[in-house]
Design an enzyme around this catalytic site. Sequence first.
Site, mmCIF file in Angstrom:
data_model
loop_
_atom_site.group_PDB
_atom_site.id
_atom_site.type_symbol
_atom_site.label_atom_id
_atom_site.label_comp_id
_atom_site.label_asym_id
_atom_site.label_seq_id
_atom_site.Cartn_x
_atom_site.Cartn_y
_atom_site.Cartn_z
ATOM 1 N N ASP A 35 0.854 -1.186 0.000
ATOM 2 C CA ASP A 35 0.000 0.000 0.000
ATOM 3 C C ASP A 35 0.889 1.235 0.000
ATOM 4 O O ASP A 35 1.905 1.274 0.696
ATOM 5 C CB ASP A 35 -0.906 -0.011 1.235
ATOM 6 C CG ASP A 35 -2.040 0.989 1.130
ATOM 7 O OD1 ASP A 35 -1.760 2.208 1.117
ATOM 8 O OD2 ASP A 35 -3.199 0.564 1.072
ATOM 9 N N ILE A 36 0.511 2.255 -0.774
ATOM 10 C CA ILE A 36 1.322 3.477 -0.830
ATOM 11 C C ILE A 36 1.152 4.351 0.404
ATOM 12 O O ILE A 36 1.960 5.244 0.641
ATOM 13 C CB ILE A 36 1.057 4.296 -2.115
ATOM 14 C CG1 ILE A 36 -0.391 4.754 -2.190
ATOM 15 C CG2 ILE A 36 1.456 3.511 -3.353
ATOM 16 C CD1 ILE A 36 -0.656 5.764 -3.298
ATOM 17 N N ASN A 97 -13.307 -3.256 1.867
ATOM 18 C CA ASN A 97 -14.336 -2.227 1.973
ATOM 19 C C ASN A 97 -15.197 -2.264 0.716
ATOM 20 O O ASN A 97 -14.675 -2.418 -0.385
ATOM 21 C CB ASN A 97 -13.694 -0.839 2.104
ATOM 22 C CG ASN A 97 -12.757 -0.753 3.291
ATOM 23 O OD1 ASN A 97 -13.096 -1.178 4.386
ATOM 24 N ND2 ASN A 97 -11.566 -0.224 3.069
ATOM 25 N N GLU A 105 -12.617 3.091 -1.571
ATOM 26 C CA GLU A 105 -11.988 4.187 -2.311
ATOM 27 C C GLU A 105 -11.707 3.839 -3.765
ATOM 28 O O GLU A 105 -11.702 4.726 -4.610
ATOM 29 C CB GLU A 105 -10.691 4.607 -1.609
ATOM 30 C CG GLU A 105 -10.929 5.225 -0.243
ATOM 31 C CD GLU A 105 -9.647 5.631 0.457
ATOM 32 O OE1 GLU A 105 -8.569 5.609 -0.171
ATOM 33 O OE2 GLU A 105 -9.729 5.982 1.642
ATOM 34 N N VAL A 106 -11.419 2.581 -4.053
ATOM 35 C CA VAL A 106 -11.119 2.155 -5.419
ATOM 36 C C VAL A 106 -12.142 1.086 -5.811
ATOM 37 O O VAL A 106 -12.276 0.081 -5.121
ATOM 38 C CB VAL A 106 -9.685 1.588 -5.536
ATOM 39 C CG1 VAL A 106 -9.405 1.126 -6.962
ATOM 40 C CG2 VAL A 106 -8.656 2.630 -5.106
ATOM 41 N N HIS A 110 -10.386 -5.405 -3.506
ATOM 42 C CA HIS A 110 -9.052 -5.541 -2.949
ATOM 43 C C HIS A 110 -9.137 -5.870 -1.470
ATOM 44 O O HIS A 110 -10.045 -5.430 -0.778
ATOM 45 C CB HIS A 110 -8.209 -4.286 -3.182
ATOM 46 C CG HIS A 110 -8.805 -3.008 -2.691
ATOM 47 N ND1 HIS A 110 -9.890 -2.402 -3.307
ATOM 48 C CD2 HIS A 110 -8.479 -2.205 -1.651
ATOM 49 C CE1 HIS A 110 -10.192 -1.279 -2.669
ATOM 50 N NE2 HIS A 110 -9.354 -1.146 -1.651
ATOM 51 N N HIS A 112 -7.029 -5.734 2.053
ATOM 52 C CA HIS A 112 -5.893 -5.186 2.799
ATOM 53 C C HIS A 112 -5.443 -6.250 3.793
ATOM 54 O O HIS A 112 -6.262 -6.755 4.570
ATOM 55 C CB HIS A 112 -6.308 -3.950 3.607
ATOM 56 C CG HIS A 112 -6.758 -2.793 2.798
ATOM 57 N ND1 HIS A 112 -5.947 -1.707 2.538
ATOM 58 C CD2 HIS A 112 -7.942 -2.525 2.190
ATOM 59 C CE1 HIS A 112 -6.608 -0.821 1.821
ATOM 60 N NE2 HIS A 112 -7.828 -1.302 1.596
#
Length: 127
Positions: A35-36, A97, A105-106, A110, A112
């Site tokens: 993760d960035i 999420n 958010e995207v 995905h 995490h």
Amino acid sequence: MAPAYDDNNIFAKILRGEIPNDTVAQNDHALAFRDIRPQAPSHVLVIPKGRYVSYDDFAANASDAEIVGFTRLCAQVVAMEGIGPESGGQGFRAITNTGEHGVQEVPHFHLHILGGRLMGPMLSRPG
């Protein structure tokens, strides 16, 4: 009804090689990368290579091979990061999420995987 998949989301661009990433591992069906904006010492995102918006979309529509490939890559990441009890770690949290209330958010499914520190309570009650 799930929203339509957006081929211009950041993860789709990462999968096409248009945006660089810090790859941790991958297989035929999934990609894992750092993760960035890490929220823990170990914070890796695992994404399917297919066009899935959310976990429920993936669970309902992915092939058996995609589901197995994704799940096995998650296990590989936990082992590589040394955060699971079986690899000597003290545990981890896996979060996905979905939608507005899930604060997604995207719009590409995905997961995490976070570890390397105590995560604290799952949720706090609104004041």
